[in-house]
Scaffold this motif. Structure first.
Motif, PDB file in Angstrom:
ATOM      1  N   UNK A  14      -5.496  -6.717   1.021  1.00  0.00           N
ATOM      2  CA  UNK A  14      -4.252  -6.680   0.242  1.00  0.00           C
ATOM      3  C   UNK A  14      -3.442  -5.429   0.592  1.00  0.00           C
ATOM      4  N   UNK A  15      -4.132  -4.336   0.834  1.00  0.00           N
ATOM      5  CA  UNK A  15      -3.423  -3.121   1.250  1.00  0.00           C
ATOM      6  C   UNK A  15      -2.745  -3.335   2.606  1.00  0.00           C
ATOM      7  N   UNK A  16      -3.448  -4.009   3.537  1.00  0.00           N
ATOM      8  CA  UNK A  16      -2.852  -4.297   4.844  1.00  0.00           C
ATOM      9  C   UNK A  16      -1.585  -5.143   4.695  1.00  0.00           C
ATOM     10  N   UNK A  17      -1.662  -6.161   3.827  1.00  0.00           N
ATOM     11  CA  UNK A  17      -0.492  -7.017   3.621  1.00  0.00           C
ATOM     12  C   UNK A  17       0.676  -6.205   3.050  1.00  0.00           C
ATOM     13  N   UNK A  73       4.345  -5.216   4.955  1.00  0.00           N
ATOM     14  CA  UNK A  73       5.633  -5.593   4.357  1.00  0.00           C
ATOM     15  C   UNK A  73       6.561  -4.394   4.215  1.00  0.00           C
ATOM     16  N   UNK A  74       6.018  -3.206   4.476  1.00  0.00           N
ATOM     17  CA  UNK A  74       6.828  -2.002   4.366  1.00  0.00           C
ATOM     18  C   UNK A  74       6.958  -1.464   2.959  1.00  0.00           C
ATOM     19  N   UNK A  75       6.159  -1.963   2.035  1.00  0.00           N
ATOM     20  CA  UNK A  75       6.245  -1.531   0.644  1.00  0.00           C
ATOM     21  C   UNK A  75       5.272  -0.387   0.357  1.00  0.00           C
ATOM     22  N   UNK A  76       5.713   0.576  -0.415  1.00  0.00           N
ATOM     23  CA  UNK A  76       4.796   1.581  -0.943  1.00  0.00           C
ATOM     24  C   UNK A  76       4.058   0.985  -2.133  1.00  0.00           C
ATOM     25  N   UNK A 113       0.684 -11.795  -2.559  1.00  0.00           N
ATOM     26  CA  UNK A 113       0.965 -12.243  -1.194  1.00  0.00           C
ATOM     27  C   UNK A 113       2.420 -12.665  -1.046  1.00  0.00           C
ATOM     28  N   UNK A 114       2.956 -13.341  -2.060  1.00  0.00           N
ATOM     29  CA  UNK A 114       4.363 -13.745  -2.041  1.00  0.00           C
ATOM     30  C   UNK A 114       5.267 -12.518  -2.032  1.00  0.00           C
ATOM     31  N   UNK A 115       4.959 -11.523  -2.872  1.00  0.00           N
ATOM     32  CA  UNK A 115       5.763 -10.300  -2.923  1.00  0.00           C
ATOM     33  C   UNK A 115       5.705  -9.550  -1.591  1.00  0.00           C
ATOM     34  N   UNK A 116       4.586  -9.714  -0.853  1.00  0.00           N
ATOM     35  CA  UNK A 116       4.422  -9.027   0.426  1.00  0.00           C
ATOM     36  C   UNK A 116       4.909  -9.864   1.609  1.00  0.00           C
ATOM     37  N   UNK A 117       5.577 -10.985   1.307  1.00  0.00           N
ATOM     38  CA  UNK A 117       6.153 -11.855   2.354  1.00  0.00           C
ATOM     39  C   UNK A 117       5.102 -12.404   3.316  1.00  0.00           C
ATOM     40  N   UNK A 118       3.889 -12.660   2.816  1.00  0.00           N
ATOM     41  CA  UNK A 118       2.844 -13.259   3.657  1.00  0.00           C
ATOM     42  C   UNK A 118       3.000 -14.772   3.626  1.00  0.00           C
TER      43      UNK A 118
END
Length: 284
Positions: free
Chosen positions: A18-21, A25-28, A62-67
């Motif tokens: 989850x951290x990788x995802x 995504x470029x999110x902190x 996953x949705x928030x991270x654009x996966x």
């Protein structure tokens, strides 16, 4: 779900993925927390495996991270929830955590490839051979420690007897087949057991003889544990102090897949390997 102070390897791996995802995504962590309506500490606890999450929460992340990799998302969702209490949990107070985690990792595997230079694969060992190995450990184990490890190893072998077993490939160097742990009778029994297991349809045993043209490895034993998707594969290394090291970075997985492919290329085929082992049995 309440946090845990001792996450298993599986829980830590879920958090790491989850951290990788999130990072891809470029999110902190702070930005991700804002999108998901939680505080940053909650994100950190999830990513270290200390806070279990539900499958629905994971899909939201996953949705928030654009996966958009649905297979990966489904595989990660199957890892959510509280720790399943498998048989291995009864050993958590008696054995190193890494050995308990290894049993859990094997339980959830979809395939397993192992390479050994000095030992018979753990899942293919006889009780007598395994006991002789544990008695040779330095510093010496107490008898109850030997019995705990022996029982744990034998229970691990049950994954090869499941109704829906996974493919298992063992690449063994000739030196491992010639080691005399336990004496001639134990060695003979071990090699005969190896022959029997090599006849099982989903088990492949390959031998690298001394006269092989090359040996593409440092001699370190390792297991390549296949997950439900390639991103969730894991390499388990046997360390010199008897523990287990786990690797899951993409570059590391790619390296060990290549090493196994090269080892397979320089090994005897399964039929030749059985003949080779049969000759060793006759010579004992």
């Amino acid at each position: 779900m309440p946090p845990t102070n001792s996450p298993t390897l599986r829980q830590r791996r879920l958090g790491a993925e989850l951290r990788k995802l999130r990072e891809r995504s470029g999110l902190t962590a702070t930005a991700a927390a804002g999108l998901l309506g939680v505080n940053q500490a909650r994100i950190s606890m999830i990513e270290t495996g200390r806070t279990p999450i539900s499958a629905d929460r994971l899909r939201s992340m996953a949705h928030a991270y654009d996966c958009s990799d649905e297979q990966l998302i489904d595989a990660l969702a199957s890892m959510t929830g509280r720790r399943a209490r498998g048989w291995w949990e009864e050993y958590r107070d008696h054995l190193p955590a890494a050995l308990v985690d290894l049993a859990e990792l094997e339980h959830h595997a979809s395939g397993l490839r192992v390479a050994l230079a000095m030992h018979i694969p753990a899942l293919l060992q006889t009780t007598d051979h395994a006991r002789a190995l544990f008695r040779a450990v330095v510093p010496a184990m107490r008898q109850y420690e030997i019995e705990h490890r022996l029982a744990h190893r034998m229970k691990r072998q049950a994954i090869l007897d499941r109704e829906e077993p996974f493919p298992y490939e063992a690449i063994i160097h000739e030196s491992a087949l010639r080691m005399g742990f336990g004496g001639a009778d134990v060695r003979r029994g071990q090699l005969k057991h190896l022959l029997d297991m090599s006849e099982v349809p989903y088990i492949t045993v390959r031998v690298i003889p001394f006269d092989a043209e090359y040996y593409p490895s440092t001699g370190q034993s390792f297991d390549y544990v296949e997950g439900p998707v390639p991103q969730l594969d894991t390499v388990q290394l046997d360390t010199h102090h008897g523990g287990c090291g786990f690797l899951d970075a993409e570059a590391q997985l790619s390296k060990y897949r290549a090493v196994l492919d090269h080892m397979e290329a320089c090994s005897l085929d399964p039929a030749e390997s059985r003949s080779f082992i049969q000759n060793l049995v006759r010579d004992i």
